[in-house]
Design an enzyme around this catalytic site. Structure first.
Site, PDB file in Angstrom:
ATOM      1  N   GLU A   1     -13.532  18.344   6.120  1.00 55.43           N
ATOM      2  CA  GLU A   1     -14.092  17.107   6.683  1.00 55.43           C
ATOM      3  C   GLU A   1     -14.343  17.328   8.168  1.00 55.43           C
ATOM      4  OE1 GLU A   1     -11.803  13.660   5.536  1.00 55.43           O
ATOM      5  OE2 GLU A   1     -12.366  13.890   3.441  1.00 55.43           O
TER       6      GLU A   1
ATOM      7  N   ARG B   1     -15.855  11.607  14.365  1.00 58.07           N
ATOM      8  CA  ARG B   1     -16.399  10.343  13.869  1.00 58.07           C
ATOM      9  C   ARG B   1     -16.966   9.444  14.962  1.00 58.07           C
ATOM     10  NH1 ARG B   1     -12.477   8.411   9.111  1.00 58.07           N
ATOM     11  NH2 ARG B   1     -13.229  10.187   7.913  1.00 58.07           N
TER      12      ARG B   1
ATOM     13  N   ALA C   1      -9.035   4.450  -0.753  1.00 56.19           N
ATOM     14  CA  ALA C   1      -9.199   5.672   0.064  1.00 56.19           C
ATOM     15  C   ALA C   1      -9.882   6.761  -0.756  1.00 56.19           C
ATOM     16  CB  ALA C   1      -7.841   6.150   0.552  1.00 56.19           C
TER      17      ALA C   1
ATOM     18  N   HIS D   1     -13.771   0.980   9.971  1.00 57.43           N
ATOM     19  CA  HIS D   1     -13.097   1.762   8.930  1.00 57.43           C
ATOM     20  C   HIS D   1     -11.586   1.872   9.142  1.00 57.43           C
ATOM     21  CE1 HIS D   1     -12.754   4.690   5.756  1.00 57.43           C
ATOM     22  NE2 HIS D   1     -12.271   5.609   6.564  1.00 57.43           N
TER      23      HIS D   1
ATOM     24  N   HIS E   1     -16.761   4.197  10.723  1.00 58.89           N
ATOM     25  CA  HIS E   1     -17.183   5.334   9.902  1.00 58.89           C
ATOM     26  C   HIS E   1     -18.696   5.414   9.963  1.00 58.89           C
ATOM     27  CE1 HIS E   1     -17.531   8.127   6.587  1.00 58.89           C
ATOM     28  NE2 HIS E   1     -16.213   8.233   6.551  1.00 58.89           N
TER      29      HIS E   1
ATOM     30  N   GLY F   1      -8.950  12.325   1.515  1.00 58.78           N
ATOM     31  CA  GLY F   1      -7.634  12.655   1.002  1.00 58.78           C
ATOM     32  C   GLY F   1      -6.582  12.692   2.068  1.00 58.78           C
TER      33      GLY F   1
ATOM     34  N   ARG G   1      -9.321   8.998  15.416  1.00 59.32           N
ATOM     35  CA  ARG G   1      -8.523   9.657  14.373  1.00 59.32           C
ATOM     36  C   ARG G   1      -9.285  10.811  13.730  1.00 59.32           C
ATOM     37  NH1 ARG G   1      -8.128   8.511   8.536  1.00 59.32           N
ATOM     38  NH2 ARG G   1     -10.003   7.313   8.985  1.00 59.32           N
TER      39      ARG G   1
ATOM     40  N   GLY H   1       0.849  -1.201   0.000  1.00 59.65           N
ATOM     41  CA  GLY H   1       0.000   0.000   0.000  1.00 59.65           C
ATOM     42  C   GLY H   1       0.881   1.247   0.000  1.00 59.65           C
ATOM     43  N   ILE H   2       0.262   2.387   0.312  1.00 56.15           N
ATOM     44  CA  ILE H   2       0.999   3.656   0.223  1.00 56.15           C
ATOM     45  C   ILE H   2       2.208   3.653   1.160  1.00 56.15           C
ATOM     46  CG2 ILE H   2       0.815   6.130   0.774  1.00 56.15           C
ATOM     47  CD1 ILE H   2      -2.032   5.997  -0.469  1.00 56.15           C
TER      48      ILE H   2
HETATM   49  C1  SIN Z   1     -13.797   9.637   4.250  1.00 56.97           C
HETATM   50  O1  SIN Z   1     -13.612  10.024   3.105  1.00 56.97           O
HETATM   51  O2  SIN Z   1     -14.830   9.868   4.874  1.00 56.97           O
HETATM   52  C2  SIN Z   1     -12.744   8.826   4.897  1.00 56.97           C
HETATM   53  C3  SIN Z   1     -11.524   9.596   5.074  1.00 56.97           C
HETATM   54  C4  SIN Z   1     -10.717   9.019   6.155  1.00 56.97           C
HETATM   55  O3  SIN Z   1     -11.000   7.918   6.600  1.00 56.97           O
HETATM   56  O4  SIN Z   1      -9.826   9.707   6.632  1.00 56.97           O
END
Ligand code: SIN
Length: 513
Positions: A118, A278, A50, A337, A233, A53, A372, A18-19
């Site tokens: 966000e 969240r 993902a 999530h 999430h 961002g 997070r 992955g990244i």
């Molecule tokens: C989202 O796009 O809601 C998820 C982004 C994240 O998990 O940081």
């Protein structure tokens, strides 16, 4: 895999494509490295999926101290402020670095990065690529860079099964591939294996991400930390598909509202409403569902007709489910999530086992605390990959020996999934956790396909039992309040097994603390 694997002996080994893994390999160039990936690069990895961002203080009205303040506020008292500050100060330059690898970040007309909002961010600071295709676009650019780097050998279709350890130091990796078991000798190994979504029935992650990195580290004797903090999430598409489609928080950032089957908003009294942290929002949705309601995201007015342009991947998934977000309500429910916990690492990504590093979701740097902040995780992976690479490069390669090839079963979490989904969800209680520890113990002690997922599940369960309070993503009905003193728990597999055996003999859990 046909090459004589001994020709790779001594090279740093990165487990995971992955990244975090790709960036570590690229930062190590020109040092030759071996990158082991379970699947074809870019497939079956949360990185590619993902949507959200990368968060970084790039706006004129922003700076890293504001980003830090938001991160710490959401982390519910458990962020490591020093680590968080280091990571968030490096975030803007890490994003510039990704752009240099060719990631096509979304830009405003004048060429500056377009910044999204966000939940729980006090500023617009999320960069995306192709709207909700951020992970896919980053992976595309990084895979191209890795494939053309002469120093990186990528071996796909290889699953790491155990780490060889002597005197608390790494000696290599036992793996399995199409021709059978294989041993790679190395004294420098980086875990970049991602998270634990595959341990849950409802997740937004590939089911193949089932905590293998945690199992590798735990069975090597490494210390793990913050395991009880699992992020759910609030808005996954509620339908029959598993894994579930994420409906990005960015959709709420652009104005979509949560309503129930009556069409009415139900978040009165939830501070921050749709953009609450969240953990808070996932609990509010969960509680409303528990009362027998259905919950929907209403994006008809905002983003409305712009939806498909701004969120093409989500729009396409909704279309597949017969939903047009510009016209219809989107049914949602919370889903696993992200894992805040992981292998405990220091500021260079070093674990408690010599020669073992961890990076990305499998690691716990202390950035996220108990919850997070959205879009901080890709940022963390990209920033920390450089520090890990510098530390690996600064650790001399030493001679490695061959070892007898050992075969270990491929992990299969299907027995464990329902147990963890019941006990380690959004709302937990001591009796449920104790029963789950009792059910997981014999599975973790066995030597079959369920034992690695069960060992990871047992460690999380013991950590959740030990935390007799509610904090961030960890909510216990039997301890609904936050303790006055914030503590992080560390745990080894030996501790967790001892605690579960003790529990099997008596109801107390003192050994796990
Ligand atoms: C989202 O796009 O809601 C998820 C982004 C994240 O998990 O940081």
């Amino acid at each position: 895999m046909s090459a004589d694997v001994r020709s790779f002996f001594g090279r740093p080994i990165i487990i995971g494509g992955g990244i975090a893994g790709l960036m570590t390999a690229l930062h190590l160039a020109p040092e030759p490295v071996l990158l082991l990936s379970r699947t074809l690069l870019g497939t079956d990895t949360s990185s590619t999926w993902a949507q959200g961002g990368l968060a970084a203080s790039l706006g004129d009205d922003d700076d890293p101290t504001l980003h830090l303040a938001d991160t710490i506020a959401v982390g519910a008292g458990l962020c490591d402020k020093n680590m968080a500050s280091r990571i968030l100060h490096d975030a803007p330059s890490a994003i510039e670095g990704l752009a240099r690898f060719g990631v096509p970040f979304d830009r405003a007309l004048k060429g500056s990065l377009r910044l999204g909002l966000e939940a729980a961010h006090s500023r617009r600071r999320i960069v995306h690529a192709h709207g909700d295709g951020t992970g896919r676009e980053i992976m595309r650019a990084l895979i191209a860079a890795v494939r053309s780097a002469p120093s990186i050998v990528v071996v796909e279709g290889v699953e790491a099964r155990r780490l060889a350890v002597k005197d608390n130091a790494i000696r290599g990796v036992w793996a399995s591939c199409s021709i059978g078991p294989v041993f790679f000798g190395s004294r420098r190994v980086v875990l970049a294996t991602g998270g634990i979504g595959g341990l849950f029935l409802d997740t937004t992650n590939p089911l193949g991400s089932c905590g293998q990195g945690l199992a590798l580290a735990a069975r090597a004797g490494a210390v793990l930390t913050d395991l009880e903090f699992i992020q759910f999430h609030p808005t996954a598409l509620d339908g029959p598909e598993r894994p579930m489609t994420l409906i990005s928080e960015a959709v709420r950032g652009e104005g979509a509202a949560l309503v129930d089957e009556t069409g009415r908003p139900f978040l009165q009294g939830v501070q921050g409403a749709e953009l609450a942290p969240r953990d808070v929002l996932a609990r509010a949705v969960w509680n409303h569902l528990a009362k027998g309601h259905r919950v929907f995201l209403d994006a008809r007015e905002r983003p409305g007709l712009e939806f498909a342009r701004q969120f093409p991947a989500i729009a396409s998934a909704c279309r597949g489910a017969g939903i047009n977000p510009a016209r219809d309500l989107i049914p949602i429910r919370p889903a696993q999530h992200y894992h805040m916990g992981g292998v405990a690492v220091d500021g260079s990504g070093r674990t408690s086992v010599k020669g073992l590093w961890a990076c990305g979701e499998v690691a716990s740097t202390g950035l996220h605390g108990a919850n997070r902040l959205a879009s901080n995780s890709l940022t963390e992976a990209v920033v920390c990959a450089r520090w890990v690479a510098e530390s690996v490069a600064g650790t001399p390669a030493r001679r490695t020996r061959s070892a007898i090839t050992n075969d270990y079963p491929s992990p299969d979490p299907k027995t464990v999934r329902p147990l963890l989904s019941r006990a380690l969800g959004i709302v937990r209680d001591g009796d449920g956790l104790k029963a789950t520890a009792g059910a997981l113990l014999p599975l973790a002690e066995a030597k079959d396909a369920a034992s690695d997922p069960a060992a990871v599940g047992l460690m999380i369960t013991v950590a959740a039992l030990s935390r007799e309070e509610s904090r961030g993503a960890h909510y216990r009905v039997d301890f609904p309040h936050r303790a006055a003193v914030a503590r992080r728990f560390e745990l080894t597999l030996a501790d967790a097994l001892a605690a579960a055996r003790e529990l099997a003999r008596s109801p107390s859990l003192e050994g796990a603390k």
